[in-house]
Design a protein around this motif. Structure first.
Motif, PDB file in Angstrom:
ATOM      1  N   UNK A  43       0.845  -1.173   0.000  1.00 20.59           N
ATOM      2  CA  UNK A  43       0.000   0.000   0.000  1.00 20.59           C
ATOM      3  C   UNK A  43       0.893   1.240   0.000  1.00 20.59           C
ATOM      4  N   UNK A  44       0.555   2.216  -0.822  1.00 17.81           N
ATOM      5  CA  UNK A  44       1.353   3.433  -0.914  1.00 17.81           C
ATOM      6  C   UNK A  44       0.998   4.356   0.252  1.00 17.81           C
ATOM      7  N   UNK A  45       1.872   4.384   1.252  1.00 19.11           N
ATOM      8  CA  UNK A  45       1.697   5.282   2.383  1.00 19.11           C
ATOM      9  C   UNK A  45       3.030   5.949   2.673  1.00 19.11           C
ATOM     10  N   UNK A  46       2.973   7.112   3.276  1.00 18.51           N
ATOM     11  CA  UNK A  46       4.176   7.820   3.702  1.00 18.51           C
ATOM     12  C   UNK A  46       4.213   7.728   5.217  1.00 18.51           C
ATOM     13  N   UNK A  47       5.208   7.007   5.733  1.00 18.38           N
ATOM     14  CA  UNK A  47       5.319   6.814   7.170  1.00 18.38           C
ATOM     15  C   UNK A  47       5.802   8.090   7.840  1.00 18.38           C
ATOM     16  N   UNK A  48       5.385   8.306   9.101  1.00 14.13           N
ATOM     17  CA  UNK A  48       5.939   9.439   9.832  1.00 14.13           C
ATOM     18  C   UNK A  48       7.421   9.217  10.102  1.00 14.13           C
ATOM     19  N   UNK A  49       8.135  10.294  10.348  1.00  9.85           N
ATOM     20  CA  UNK A  49       9.575  10.198  10.541  1.00  9.85           C
ATOM     21  C   UNK A  49       9.923  10.357  12.014  1.00  9.85           C
ATOM     22  N   UNK A  62       1.143  -7.157   9.892  1.00 12.63           N
ATOM     23  CA  UNK A  62       1.274  -5.753   9.521  1.00 12.63           C
ATOM     24  C   UNK A  62      -0.075  -5.211   9.088  1.00 12.63           C
ATOM     25  N   UNK A  63      -0.482  -4.124   9.726  1.00 16.75           N
ATOM     26  CA  UNK A  63      -1.704  -3.412   9.366  1.00 16.75           C
ATOM     27  C   UNK A  63      -1.302  -2.097   8.723  1.00 16.75           C
ATOM     28  N   UNK A  64      -1.970  -1.737   7.648  1.00 19.31           N
ATOM     29  CA  UNK A  64      -1.721  -0.465   6.988  1.00 19.31           C
ATOM     30  C   UNK A  64      -2.949   0.418   7.173  1.00 19.31           C
ATOM     31  N   UNK A  65      -2.714   1.701   7.368  1.00 18.45           N
ATOM     32  CA  UNK A  65      -3.796   2.684   7.410  1.00 18.45           C
ATOM     33  C   UNK A  65      -3.422   3.755   6.401  1.00 18.45           C
ATOM     34  N   UNK A 106      -0.213  11.506   6.933  1.00 21.82           N
ATOM     35  CA  UNK A 106      -1.251  12.519   6.810  1.00 21.82           C
ATOM     36  C   UNK A 106      -2.600  12.040   7.334  1.00 21.82           C
ATOM     37  N   UNK A 107      -2.672  10.811   7.858  1.00 25.80           N
ATOM     38  CA  UNK A 107      -3.936  10.307   8.383  1.00 25.80           C
ATOM     39  C   UNK A 107      -4.220  10.975   9.726  1.00 25.80           C
ATOM     40  N   UNK A 108      -5.498  11.171   9.999  1.00 31.38           N
ATOM     41  CA  UNK A 108      -5.869  11.753  11.288  1.00 31.38           C
ATOM     42  C   UNK A 108      -5.534  10.756  12.395  1.00 31.38           C
ATOM     43  N   UNK A 109      -5.024  11.256  13.486  1.00 31.39           N
ATOM     44  CA  UNK A 109      -4.574  10.417  14.591  1.00 31.39           C
ATOM     45  C   UNK A 109      -5.695   9.521  15.100  1.00 31.39           C
ATOM     46  N   UNK A 110      -6.903  10.018  15.122  1.00 27.39           N
ATOM     47  CA  UNK A 110      -8.036   9.254  15.624  1.00 27.39           C
ATOM     48  C   UNK A 110      -8.238   7.963  14.831  1.00 27.39           C
ATOM     49  N   UNK A 111      -8.041   8.007  13.525  1.00 26.01           N
ATOM     50  CA  UNK A 111      -8.248   6.820  12.687  1.00 26.01           C
ATOM     51  C   UNK A 111      -7.163   5.776  12.926  1.00 26.01           C
ATOM     52  N   UNK A 112      -5.909   6.215  13.114  1.00 23.52           N
ATOM     53  CA  UNK A 112      -4.823   5.283  13.395  1.00 23.52           C
ATOM     54  C   UNK A 112      -4.993   4.657  14.777  1.00 23.52           C
ATOM     55  N   UNK A 113      -5.404   5.452  15.752  1.00 21.86           N
ATOM     56  CA  UNK A 113      -5.608   4.941  17.107  1.00 21.86           C
ATOM     57  C   UNK A 113      -6.771   3.959  17.134  1.00 21.86           C
ATOM     58  N   UNK A 114      -7.776   4.185  16.321  1.00 19.44           N
ATOM     59  CA  UNK A 114      -8.920   3.268  16.259  1.00 19.44           C
ATOM     60  C   UNK A 114      -8.469   1.884  15.776  1.00 19.44           C
ATOM     61  N   UNK A 115      -7.609   1.841  14.751  1.00 21.93           N
ATOM     62  CA  UNK A 115      -7.093   0.572  14.244  1.00 21.93           C
ATOM     63  C   UNK A 115      -6.224  -0.096  15.308  1.00 21.93           C
ATOM     64  N   UNK A 116      -5.412   0.685  16.007  1.00 21.23           N
ATOM     65  CA  UNK A 116      -4.579   0.119  17.074  1.00 21.23           C
ATOM     66  C   UNK A 116      -5.445  -0.431  18.208  1.00 21.23           C
ATOM     67  N   UNK A 117      -6.538   0.247  18.512  1.00 21.81           N
ATOM     68  CA  UNK A 117      -7.450  -0.212  19.558  1.00 21.81           C
ATOM     69  C   UNK A 117      -8.115  -1.528  19.159  1.00 21.81           C
TER      70      UNK A 117
END
Length: 135
Positions: A43-49, A62-65, A106-117
């Protein structure tokens, strides 16, 4: 009067190197074209640094968001309601299971935290948020 014959220089045997060089270059080109370069497809994503990022030795699940907030498991898009069930099946037998979440920067933090939850609720013993090494 003595006549001395001139000694002719002996012919030296020389191997034809042109064809040998051609073969070596052809082999070089062949191996360069067939070598499997390390390409991380998916999946084409840009990871945070992050400056303190450390490479992971083993990647279990591995989960991708992506930037729209959609979750991907095994490079297949999965709805959030089905993600819990699929992760529970994958994690079922493993103790100390590592789940790596690769979220687009660039994903909203809430969406990434939801997947982690969802992953934690499915039984993931360890969660890891993937980052790129900042140079």
């Amino acid at each position: 009067m003595l006549v001395h014959r001139k000694k002719r220089p002996r012919y030296e045997i020389q191997a034809p190197l042109t064809s040998l060089i051609d073969i070596v270059f052809m082999l070089l080109i062949y191996f360069m074209l067939t070598t499997n370069f390390m390409v991380d497809e998916g999946i084409k994503i840009k990871l945070p640094q992050a400056r303190a990022a450390a490479p992971q030795k083993s990647q279990e699940i591995t989960l991708y968001v992506d930037k729209e907030g959609r979750a991907w498991l095994n490079e297949k898009e999965v709805a959030h309601d089905r993600l819990f069930k699929m992760l529970k099946e994958k994690i079922a037998g493993g103790k100390d299971q590592l789940v790596i979440v690769k979220a687009d920067r660039s994903v909203m933090l809430n969406k990434a935290v939801k997947v982690m939850d969802i992953a934690k609720a499915a039984g993931a013993a360890r969660l890891c948020l993937a980052t790129e090494k900042d140079f």
